[in-house]
Design an enzyme around this catalytic site. Sequence first.
Site, PDB file in Angstrom:
ATOM      1  N   ASP A   1     -10.924   2.580   3.309  1.00 40.68           N
ATOM      2  CA  ASP A   1     -12.040   1.128   3.295  1.00 40.68           C
ATOM      3  C   ASP A   1     -12.623   1.122   3.033  1.00 40.68           C
ATOM      4  O   ASP A   1     -13.115  -0.503   2.350  1.00 40.68           O
ATOM      5  CB  ASP A   1     -10.812   0.432   4.851  1.00 40.68           C
ATOM      6  CG  ASP A   1      -9.834  -0.712   4.269  1.00 40.68           C
ATOM      7  OD1 ASP A   1      -9.153  -0.689   3.586  1.00 40.68           O
ATOM      8  OD2 ASP A   1      -8.465  -0.528   5.354  1.00 40.68           O
TER       9      ASP A   1
ATOM     10  N   GLN B   1      -5.197  -1.301   9.492  1.00 36.36           N
ATOM     11  CA  GLN B   1      -4.629  -2.895   8.801  1.00 36.36           C
ATOM     12  C   GLN B   1      -5.174  -3.774   9.707  1.00 36.36           C
ATOM     13  O   GLN B   1      -4.845  -3.892  10.587  1.00 36.36           O
ATOM     14  CB  GLN B   1      -3.603  -2.975   8.598  1.00 36.36           C
ATOM     15  CG  GLN B   1      -2.907  -4.236   8.153  1.00 36.36           C
ATOM     16  CD  GLN B   1      -3.118  -4.597   6.352  1.00 36.36           C
ATOM     17  OE1 GLN B   1      -3.837  -3.350   5.837  1.00 36.36           O
ATOM     18  NE2 GLN B   1      -3.660  -5.418   6.060  1.00 36.36           N
TER      19      GLN B   1
ATOM     20  N   LYS C   1       0.763  -1.774   0.162  1.00 31.06           N
ATOM     21  CA  LYS C   1      -0.221  -0.082  -0.151  1.00 31.06           C
ATOM     22  C   LYS C   1       0.889   1.252  -0.013  1.00 31.06           C
ATOM     23  O   LYS C   1       0.525   2.415  -0.796  1.00 31.06           O
ATOM     24  CB  LYS C   1      -0.966   0.264   1.426  1.00 31.06           C
ATOM     25  CG  LYS C   1      -1.809  -1.388   1.102  1.00 31.06           C
ATOM     26  CD  LYS C   1      -2.733  -1.051   2.527  1.00 31.06           C
ATOM     27  CE  LYS C   1      -3.367  -2.440   1.757  1.00 31.06           C
ATOM     28  NZ  LYS C   1      -4.697  -2.598   2.963  1.00 31.06           N
TER      29      LYS C   1
HETATM   30  N1  GUN Z   1      -7.026  -6.822   5.835  1.00 28.08           N
HETATM   31  C1  GUN Z   1      -7.371  -7.514   4.750  1.00 28.08           C
HETATM   32  N2  GUN Z   1      -7.899  -6.909   3.933  1.00 28.08           N
HETATM   33  C2  GUN Z   1      -7.637  -5.802   4.162  1.00 28.08           C
HETATM   34  C3  GUN Z   1      -8.933  -4.358   3.892  1.00 28.08           C
HETATM   35  O1  GUN Z   1      -8.729  -4.341   2.310  1.00 28.08           O
HETATM   36  N3  GUN Z   1      -8.251  -3.866   3.875  1.00 28.08           N
HETATM   37  C4  GUN Z   1      -7.656  -3.607   5.832  1.00 28.08           C
HETATM   38  N4  GUN Z   1      -7.686  -2.288   6.581  1.00 28.08           N
HETATM   39  N5  GUN Z   1      -7.284  -4.772   6.201  1.00 28.08           N
HETATM   40  C5  GUN Z   1      -7.336  -5.964   5.073  1.00 28.08           C
END
Ligand code: GUN
Length: 279
Positions: free
Chosen positions: A118, A95, A51
């Site tokens: 998200d 996350q 990211k």
């Molecule tokens: N963990 C697995 N997929 C995601 C996601 O799309 N966003 C976040 N914040 N954590 C995750």
Amino acid sequence: MQMMDGKLVSEEILEKLKLDVEDCRKQDIDPTLAVILVGDDPASAIYVKNKEKACAKVGITSLAYRLPADTQERELLDLLADLNERPDVHAILLQLPLPAHLNSDRLLAAISAEKDADGFHAANIGKLLLQQPAPLPCTPAGVMELLKYYQIDIAGKECVVIGRSNIVGKPMALMLLNAHGTVTVTHSKTRDLPAVCRRADILVVAVGKAKMITSDYIKPGAVVIDVGIHRMENGKLCGDVDDSEGHAAYLTPVPGGVGPMTIAMLMKNCVTAARNSAL
Ligand code: GUN
């Protein structure tokens, strides 16, 4: 069988976003994403790194908060409150998964809906349900972009989603429904899953079990989207789907399918949040 190239499509999206970021800067907005990683889950560490790389590619400033596994909920709530208040931070990502002593529902709810990178906040899921503009959960939004790129019609199609998570399955079902698909959501209690899946013109697989969905689940000519990612014993990656008999007309590879699309949609949410901050 046509592979759906998520890497290619995501790169095109990132190129467009790069121009949007330049526009923001002309208006003195420096699009900024705060990323919070708690603990040392190795997969999460890789996701966060990817990211950050994507942010660098499109010109989004990323602020990383790497916190120890024993971080208390109070500290996180204080950090989120601070980031919510800061005008120089446009989007916040916590996350997942979090260490077991932390309540993810409570923490996700503490991110302001406007800065929800998200699209997981209850207000934003509600807006998705009501078809109002909102940041969208990135994985299902990425799937929708892939379907659009490959000109796959959804209206009237039998769409089957395997998995009912808040992150993928449920929002995926809503997006397909909003696009006029006839949507079935399946899960671990579904009876005769292969038969239900064989109805699908569009099958979205988010079960989280390596190679569980074999050709027996796939109607010849179906579009199959594989959201899973697993590391096999030989070190290679694989998905939830193993279509060894080649029933699918379109299939997303793992890696290089849904994964890069998810990150592109995260970048899109950040740019939109930065833009909206000036309104
Ligand atoms: N963990 C697995 N997929 C995601 C996601 O799309 N966003 C976040 N914040 N954590 C995750």
